[in-house]
Design a protein around this motif. Sequence first.
Motif, PDB file in Angstrom:
ATOM      1  N   LEU A  14      36.135   6.848  20.809  1.00 17.60           N
ATOM      2  CA  LEU A  14      37.277   7.582  20.268  1.00 17.60           C
ATOM      3  C   LEU A  14      37.498   8.886  21.036  1.00 17.60           C
ATOM      4  CD1 LEU A  14      37.003   6.958  16.426  1.00 17.60           C
ATOM      5  CD2 LEU A  14      38.625   5.979  18.040  1.00 17.60           C
ATOM      6  N   GLU A  15      36.399   9.504  21.472  1.00 17.31           N
ATOM      7  CA  GLU A  15      36.514  10.703  22.288  1.00 17.31           C
ATOM      8  C   GLU A  15      37.258  10.372  23.588  1.00 17.31           C
ATOM      9  OE1 GLU A  15      32.727  12.786  22.546  1.00 17.31           O
ATOM     10  OE2 GLU A  15      33.523  13.792  24.325  1.00 17.31           O
ATOM     11  N   GLY A  16      36.899   9.210  24.164  1.00 18.98           N
ATOM     12  CA  GLY A  16      37.592   8.748  25.365  1.00 18.98           C
ATOM     13  C   GLY A  16      39.063   8.510  25.097  1.00 18.98           C
ATOM     14  N   MET A  17      39.354   7.946  23.911  1.00 20.78           N
ATOM     15  CA  MET A  17      40.745   7.663  23.561  1.00 20.78           C
ATOM     16  C   MET A  17      41.568   8.947  23.515  1.00 20.78           C
ATOM     17  SD  MET A  17      43.078   5.572  22.927  1.00 20.78           S
ATOM     18  CE  MET A  17      43.080   4.011  22.075  1.00 20.78           C
ATOM     19  N   GLN A  22      45.862  12.086  25.823  1.00 22.02           N
ATOM     20  CA  GLN A  22      46.231  13.378  26.412  1.00 22.02           C
ATOM     21  C   GLN A  22      46.848  13.182  27.809  1.00 22.02           C
ATOM     22  OE1 GLN A  22      43.197  16.252  27.790  1.00 22.02           O
ATOM     23  NE2 GLN A  22      43.338  17.005  25.690  1.00 22.02           N
ATOM     24  N   ILE A  23      46.181  12.384  28.641  1.00 19.96           N
ATOM     25  CA  ILE A  23      46.678  12.146  29.999  1.00 19.96           C
ATOM     26  C   ILE A  23      48.017  11.420  29.950  1.00 19.96           C
ATOM     27  CG2 ILE A  23      46.242  10.824  32.105  1.00 19.96           C
ATOM     28  CD1 ILE A  23      43.358  11.536  31.902  1.00 19.96           C
ATOM     29  N   THR A  24      48.128  10.434  29.056  1.00 22.07           N
ATOM     30  CA  THR A  24      49.388   9.699  28.924  1.00 22.07           C
ATOM     31  C   THR A  24      50.519  10.660  28.587  1.00 22.07           C
ATOM     32  OG1 THR A  24      48.124   7.873  27.989  1.00 22.07           O
ATOM     33  CG2 THR A  24      50.500   7.749  27.771  1.00 22.07           C
ATOM     34  N   PHE A  25      50.271  11.509  27.579  1.00 25.55           N
ATOM     35  CA  PHE A  25      51.319  12.387  27.086  1.00 25.55           C
ATOM     36  C   PHE A  25      51.755  13.389  28.165  1.00 25.55           C
ATOM     37  CE2 PHE A  25      52.897  16.042  24.676  1.00 25.55           C
ATOM     38  CZ  PHE A  25      53.863  15.409  23.928  1.00 25.55           C
ATOM     39  N   LEU A  26      50.769  14.023  28.810  1.00 30.83           N
ATOM     40  CA  LEU A  26      51.091  15.004  29.856  1.00 30.83           C
ATOM     41  C   LEU A  26      51.902  14.365  30.985  1.00 30.83           C
ATOM     42  CD1 LEU A  26      47.959  17.223  30.542  1.00 30.83           C
ATOM     43  CD2 LEU A  26      50.309  17.980  30.171  1.00 30.83           C
ATOM     44  N   SER A  27      51.434  13.199  31.458  1.00 32.21           N
ATOM     45  CA  SER A  27      52.127  12.538  32.574  1.00 32.21           C
ATOM     46  C   SER A  27      53.532  12.138  32.168  1.00 32.21           C
ATOM     47  CB  SER A  27      51.374  11.293  33.014  1.00 32.21           C
ATOM     48  OG  SER A  27      50.014  11.482  32.961  1.00 32.21           O
ATOM     49  N   LEU A  28      53.687  11.685  30.907  1.00 29.80           N
ATOM     50  CA  LEU A  28      55.014  11.264  30.456  1.00 29.80           C
ATOM     51  C   LEU A  28      55.985  12.435  30.445  1.00 29.80           C
ATOM     52  CD1 LEU A  28      54.397   8.782  27.527  1.00 29.80           C
ATOM     53  CD2 LEU A  28      55.520   8.314  29.688  1.00 29.80           C
ATOM     54  N   SER A 169      43.970   3.681  32.226  1.00 29.74           N
ATOM     55  CA  SER A 169      42.593   3.175  32.321  1.00 29.74           C
ATOM     56  C   SER A 169      42.084   3.297  33.760  1.00 29.74           C
ATOM     57  CB  SER A 169      42.525   1.731  31.848  1.00 29.74           C
ATOM     58  OG  SER A 169      43.253   0.892  32.702  1.00 29.74           O
ATOM     59  N   LEU A 170      43.008   3.366  34.741  1.00 31.46           N
ATOM     60  CA  LEU A 170      42.592   3.485  36.141  1.00 31.46           C
ATOM     61  C   LEU A 170      41.888   4.809  36.424  1.00 31.46           C
ATOM     62  CD1 LEU A 170      45.549   2.064  38.224  1.00 31.46           C
ATOM     63  CD2 LEU A 170      43.572   0.915  37.294  1.00 31.46           C
ATOM     64  N   VAL A 171      42.144   5.838  35.602  1.00 31.57           N
ATOM     65  CA  VAL A 171      41.545   7.142  35.909  1.00 31.57           C
ATOM     66  C   VAL A 171      40.023   7.085  35.772  1.00 31.57           C
ATOM     67  CG1 VAL A 171      43.612   8.379  35.174  1.00 31.57           C
ATOM     68  CG2 VAL A 171      41.692   8.153  33.599  1.00 31.57           C
ATOM     69  N   SER A 172      39.513   6.048  35.077  1.00 34.20           N
ATOM     70  CA  SER A 172      38.059   5.914  34.974  1.00 34.20           C
ATOM     71  C   SER A 172      37.462   5.649  36.353  1.00 34.20           C
ATOM     72  CB  SER A 172      37.706   4.786  34.008  1.00 34.20           C
ATOM     73  OG  SER A 172      38.116   3.541  34.531  1.00 34.20           O
ATOM     74  N   ILE A 173      38.253   5.075  37.266  1.00 32.17           N
ATOM     75  CA  ILE A 173      37.750   4.792  38.619  1.00 32.17           C
ATOM     76  C   ILE A 173      37.504   6.093  39.380  1.00 32.17           C
ATOM     77  CG2 ILE A 173      38.274   3.619  40.817  1.00 32.17           C
ATOM     78  CD1 ILE A 173      39.907   1.620  39.203  1.00 32.17           C
ATOM     79  N   ILE A 174      38.305   7.145  39.085  1.00 31.47           N
ATOM     80  CA  ILE A 174      38.046   8.426  39.740  1.00 31.47           C
ATOM     81  C   ILE A 174      37.252   9.350  38.823  1.00 31.47           C
ATOM     82  CG2 ILE A 174      39.969   8.255  41.372  1.00 31.47           C
ATOM     83  CD1 ILE A 174      41.445  10.346  39.635  1.00 31.47           C
ATOM     84  N   MET A 177      36.358  10.537  32.125  1.00 37.22           N
ATOM     85  CA  MET A 177      35.801   9.844  30.971  1.00 37.22           C
ATOM     86  C   MET A 177      36.877   9.577  29.930  1.00 37.22           C
ATOM     87  SD  MET A 177      32.824   9.072  31.685  1.00 37.22           S
ATOM     88  CE  MET A 177      31.781   8.855  30.259  1.00 37.22           C
ATOM     89  N   ASP A 178      37.753   8.635  30.243  1.00 42.35           N
ATOM     90  CA  ASP A 178      38.729   8.206  29.252  1.00 42.35           C
ATOM     91  C   ASP A 178      38.100   7.041  28.481  1.00 42.35           C
ATOM     92  OD1 ASP A 178      38.775   6.296  31.241  1.00 42.35           O
ATOM     93  OD2 ASP A 178      40.810   5.691  30.729  1.00 42.35           O
ATOM     94  N   LEU A 179      38.907   6.329  27.695  1.00 44.62           N
ATOM     95  CA  LEU A 179      38.359   5.230  26.885  1.00 44.62           C
ATOM     96  C   LEU A 179      37.627   4.219  27.778  1.00 44.62           C
ATOM     97  CD1 LEU A 179      37.981   3.574  24.361  1.00 44.62           C
ATOM     98  CD2 LEU A 179      40.371   2.937  24.420  1.00 44.62           C
ATOM     99  N   THR A 180      38.273   3.813  28.878  1.00 39.15           N
ATOM    100  CA  THR A 180      37.628   2.849  29.775  1.00 39.15           C
ATOM    101  C   THR A 180      36.383   3.461  30.412  1.00 39.15           C
ATOM    102  OG1 THR A 180      39.833   2.020  30.254  1.00 39.15           O
ATOM    103  CG2 THR A 180      38.065   1.261  31.691  1.00 39.15           C
ATOM    104  N   GLY A 181      36.461   4.735  30.776  1.00 37.08           N
ATOM    105  CA  GLY A 181      35.319   5.415  31.380  1.00 37.08           C
ATOM    106  C   GLY A 181      34.106   5.386  30.455  1.00 37.08           C
ATOM    107  N   TYR A 182      34.301   5.748  29.175  1.00 38.81           N
ATOM    108  CA  TYR A 182      33.194   5.711  28.211  1.00 38.81           C
ATOM    109  C   TYR A 182      32.679   4.290  28.044  1.00 38.81           C
ATOM    110  CZ  TYR A 182      32.835  10.468  26.505  1.00 38.81           C
ATOM    111  OH  TYR A 182      32.558  11.804  26.404  1.00 38.81           O
ATOM    112  N   ALA A 183      33.624   3.318  27.965  1.00 41.27           N
ATOM    113  CA  ALA A 183      33.203   1.928  27.776  1.00 41.27           C
ATOM    114  C   ALA A 183      32.310   1.492  28.939  1.00 41.27           C
ATOM    115  CB  ALA A 183      34.430   1.023  27.673  1.00 41.27           C
TER     116      ALA A 183
END
Lengths: 244, 229
Positions: A14-17, A22-28, A169-174, A177-183
């Motif tokens: 959930l922390e990752g979420m 946050q990233i989604t909203f800012l970029s949008l 979810s791609l930001v986990s590659i760089i 620690m987003d949702l995918t990053g934590y997973a």
Amino acid sequence: MDFQVIIDSMPSLLEGMVLTIQITFLSLVIGFAMAIPLALMRVSKNPLLWMPAYGYIFFFRGTPLLVQLFLIYFGGGQFREQLEMLGLWVFFREAYFCAVFSLALNTAGYTAEILRGAIGAVPTGEIEAAKACGMHGQLLYRRIVLPKAFRLAIQAYSNEVVFLFQATSLVSIITLMDLTGYARVIVARTFDIYEIYITAALLYLCVTYGILYVFKKVEHRWSAHLRQRDTDDVDEAAITASMH
Amino acid sequence: MLDLKGYGWMLRDGLEMTLTVGFSALGVAVVMGLLGAWGKLSSSPVARGLAGTYTTVIRGVPELILILIVYYGTPTLIQSIASSFGHEIIIDVNRFIAGIGTIGFIYGAFATEVFRGAVLAVPKGQLEAAQAYGMSRPQIVRRILLPQVLRFALPGLGNVWMVLIKATALISVIQLPELVRNAQIAAGSTRQPFTFFFATALIFLAITTVSMIIQHRLEAWSNRGIQRG
């Protein structure tokens, strides 16, 4: 299935979420602000305006987001000295900045193309009527063309929002620690591949359909004046009420 | 011109792999799409439910998560099933097959919607007329439905292809040596990441441009004999 693992990892996921949203909203927000001038340039008849906009949209829609992300995050390092001289290196060495920057540039391209289509779809009659009322230039765009275009574009834009939300979810590659990053980190530690990835997938799924639901509500609201009033229903309700 | 420092061949090999994966995944996606559309339009509630779940789940989950589930999850699943039967096996999923399978499976969901729309676009009267001529169901599908479905589906399939070929970049996370993965390696060895990722971007732009031209020609070809108003 080991449910204990899911419960234990839920706070981290959930922390990752939170970071994902946050990233989604800012970029949008940044992307949308860039998309409006881009779309206006794109529909202009002046080649000095429409050609750069065309090139921008073509580049960002024609290449994978992952390549754009790498181009900014890893590619920035190649120009370290120049960036340091301009004082921009502090930004480009931050994964967070690079992630939001590339996602915003990407969604700006897609959103501009959506808006371009919507501006083209504004009925000529409405524009003529506005001109007959004495509006033109900025006033015409601000009062008539853009509001109408936003309403026409909202369905396509809701798809873009969902696309961007999932693309984060791609930001986990760089290393973010987003949702995918934590997973990925939890899986690397516990080897509970299924439990963790499927939980993450379900979390993404819930938010995706949440976003679509919100957009459906907004669209419904924005088209209130276009809906036929259900006068019969109202009358019937009034009659039934008066009978009691 | 970009100076690739003798690493140009890596990008060429990567392009070959990207296109191979792209075409194969498109094949998988078309098959999945036809099956999915058949399920969605079926009168059986089970088939409708399965196809509906398929498109709903795929639309709602990021591709990266799906790739990670298929690539890392499938061997574990098979191994745990095997060990519950008392067999100890070790499975190594082929990256190439996993990449094609996952990308094809994901874009099959998008192709499903394309084919469903195309089937619904065929005028009902034509199918009834074919029935009135005494054609059997397979005959109607082969002679009347499919030729028109392919024509109606072409623009949508073109879009699926454009998104799909860009999505192949994601399978670089499972270290399949396609364009992005090779560009990463070359960027690491030459310390010129911008050059290599920019070259990669240009190659993708070239693929998109060529695809757009081919799509345009294909649509013109499939619409030959159709009167335009």
